[in-house]
Design an enzyme around this catalytic site. Structure first.
Site, PDB file in Angstrom:
ATOM      1  N   TYR A 107      -1.680  84.670 -88.937  1.00 51.39           N
ATOM      2  CA  TYR A 107      -1.487  84.412 -90.364  1.00 51.39           C
ATOM      3  C   TYR A 107      -1.254  82.921 -90.619  1.00 51.39           C
ATOM      4  O   TYR A 107      -1.733  82.368 -91.614  1.00 51.39           O
ATOM      5  CB  TYR A 107      -0.290  85.203 -90.885  1.00 51.39           C
ATOM      6  CG  TYR A 107      -0.515  86.698 -91.045  1.00 51.39           C
ATOM      7  CD1 TYR A 107      -1.767  87.265 -90.864  1.00 51.39           C
ATOM      8  CD2 TYR A 107       0.542  87.533 -91.375  1.00 51.39           C
ATOM      9  CE1 TYR A 107      -1.960  88.634 -91.014  1.00 51.39           C
ATOM     10  CE2 TYR A 107       0.355  88.905 -91.536  1.00 51.39           C
ATOM     11  CZ  TYR A 107      -0.895  89.446 -91.346  1.00 51.39           C
ATOM     12  OH  TYR A 107      -1.084  90.794 -91.515  1.00 51.39           O
ATOM     13  N   LYS A 140       3.959  90.543 -91.548  1.00 50.53           N
ATOM     14  CA  LYS A 140       4.043  90.056 -90.164  1.00 50.53           C
ATOM     15  C   LYS A 140       4.353  88.567 -90.139  1.00 50.53           C
ATOM     16  O   LYS A 140       4.838  88.037 -89.131  1.00 50.53           O
ATOM     17  CB  LYS A 140       2.721  90.354 -89.428  1.00 50.53           C
ATOM     18  CG  LYS A 140       2.775  90.121 -87.933  1.00 50.53           C
ATOM     19  CD  LYS A 140       1.567  90.774 -87.256  1.00 50.53           C
ATOM     20  CE  LYS A 140       0.343  89.899 -87.370  1.00 50.53           C
ATOM     21  NZ  LYS A 140       0.316  88.814 -86.361  1.00 50.53           N
TER      22      LYS A 140
END
Length: 422
Positions: free
Chosen positions: A214, A179
């Site tokens: 992230y 991702k």
């Protein structure tokens, strides 16, 4: 006569002086020998101290996640890099029956979102723990909530382990995923603004302009760079064992196939034509576990990010045939004209799964807790060739790989042995 006596007296004094001198020389020589032997003893002890390996103590946060058991097994191998390892595992709940708890030296139950509890439990262990392996992830509806929750968990644990001047923490491995290169594809608003990188995905690509939790957890880790080193690990679709991982694509597909088989429904592909025909990759849990351990003790890998896949690729057309063979369902060719909503189809199949579990004497699981049909439906409708480059890992010295079709067969066999699948 007087002269002779004087000569004898001088001779006697000379002999006495010589005798004292000889005794003094003996004393000096013996003292030198003692000092030399003492020096050799100290050098030997110092060498023994240097030769004695420092005890490595691992804390696996999210130990019941998709690849928690794989890291435990990797660390407990007699040949494990950096070993022998003492291994502590953290989870919010008690360990499930299928988990190899005997390999853990200690299991710790805590909610990393709770700052007080986290500090109270982990701070006393800061003088023991040398390495953290971070697998914990919270997936929520919006990316902003994901950012808040995941940042809080990581910060709470790192603060607890570095609060003492006696902290032994030397390295943290952080697992994120692909991702990183695609963007917040599960956010109901931001997903409409995606502009993924071109594949193969490369670690040094610049960050995408949209929020991504992230990125936030990576930044938190980097802010501790004066206290310890770190490594970032970005796997593809993970092929691992867990009934407590929200983002478990292989298990979601297995449950879908088994429900179709049980109810005599066709096992239809619910992605798009692009994903059906284009290349994808996968990550065997063993391979990513080995990469975590390798990076944690390899100087060259410190403060670096690494992709991690099996090293081969597949199309979903090929994978669908393999899944049909694995779960004994008929292969149905993809028809893009046929509209099929897998989320709608599976939303009331929890009771069917309960029957499958009961009829086959399986480990009791709830379909809703171990599948991710909404997320998988989104992924398989992407028009992205999902391939991560492994060049950097190879250049840095990590050479593990796996055969993806063979891994699927072995994974299904293992879950059957564990009574998770029939």
């Amino acid at each position: 006569m007087g002269t002779l006596n004087k000569q004898n007296q001088r001779s006697h004094q000379a002999k006495s002086t010589l005798l004292h001198l000889l005794n003094y020389i003996k004393f000096i020589v013996s003292h030198i020998i003692f000092l030399i032997s003492l020096s050799h003893h100290h050098q030997h002890c110092h060498t023994m101290e240097q030769a004695k390996p420092r005890q490595s103590v691992a804390l696996i946060v999210g130990v019941t996640a998709m690849m928690g058991d794989a890291i435990v097994k990797a660390l407990k191998q007699p040949t494990a890099l950096g070993g022998p390892w003492t291994v502590y595992g953290v989870s919010r709940r008690s360990l499930p029956a299928w988990f190899p708890s005997s390999l853990l030296d200690k299991h710790i139950m805590l909610d990393a979102l709770n700052q007080h509890q986290t500090h109270e439990i982990l701070a006393p262990l800061s003088s023991e723990i040398t390495h953290v392996f971070w697998l914990a992830i919270q997936f929520q509806v919006t990316e902003q909530v994901c950012i808040s929750m995941n940042s809080t968990m990581l910060s709470n644990v790192l603060n607890a382990l570095t609060s003492s001047p006696n902290s032994k923490l030397s390295h943290v491995t952080l697992q994120t995923g692909s991702k990183h290169y695609v963007g917040p594809l599960f956010d109901p608003i931001l997903s409409a603004q995606l502009s993924p990188h071109d594949s193969p995905f490369i670690e040094d690509y610049p960050r995408l302009p949209l929020p991504n939790f992230y990125y936030n957890v990576e930044d938190i880790l980097a802010s501790y760079s004066k206290s310890f080193t770190y490594s970032i690990h970005r796997p593809s679709i993970i092929l691992g064992v867990s009934t407590r991982s929200y983002f478990n694509i292989p298990l979601t597909l297995a449950v879908y196939a088994l429900v179709c088989k049980h109810q005599n429904y066709p096992f239809r592909y619910f992605g798009n034509k692009f994903s059906w025909e284009h290349f994808w990759d996968m990550t065997n849990a063993r391979v990513i576990a080995e990469q975590h351990v390798w990076a944690s003790v390899t100087d060259k890998a410190k403060n670096e990010a690494f992709n991690c896949t099996n090293g081969d690729v597949f199309t979903w057309k090929m994978m669908w045939k393999l899944l049909c063979d694995t779960f004994d369902v008929e292969f149905v060719p993809f028809d893009e004209k046929e509209k099929f909503d897998v989320v709608e189809f599976m939303k009331d199949k929890g009771e069917v799964w309960d029957k499958i579990v009961e009829e086959n004497g399986l480990y009791k699981t709830k379909m809703e807790e171990m599948t991710c049909f909404g997320a998988l439906d989104t992924i398989l409708k992407l028009e992205v060739q999902h391939v991560l480059s492994m060049t950097k890992s190879r250049e840095f010295g990590f050479h593990e790989y796996a055969n993806t079709p063979k891994s699927i067969t072995e994974w299904a066999h293992r879950l059957r042995q564990m009574k998770i699948l029939p």
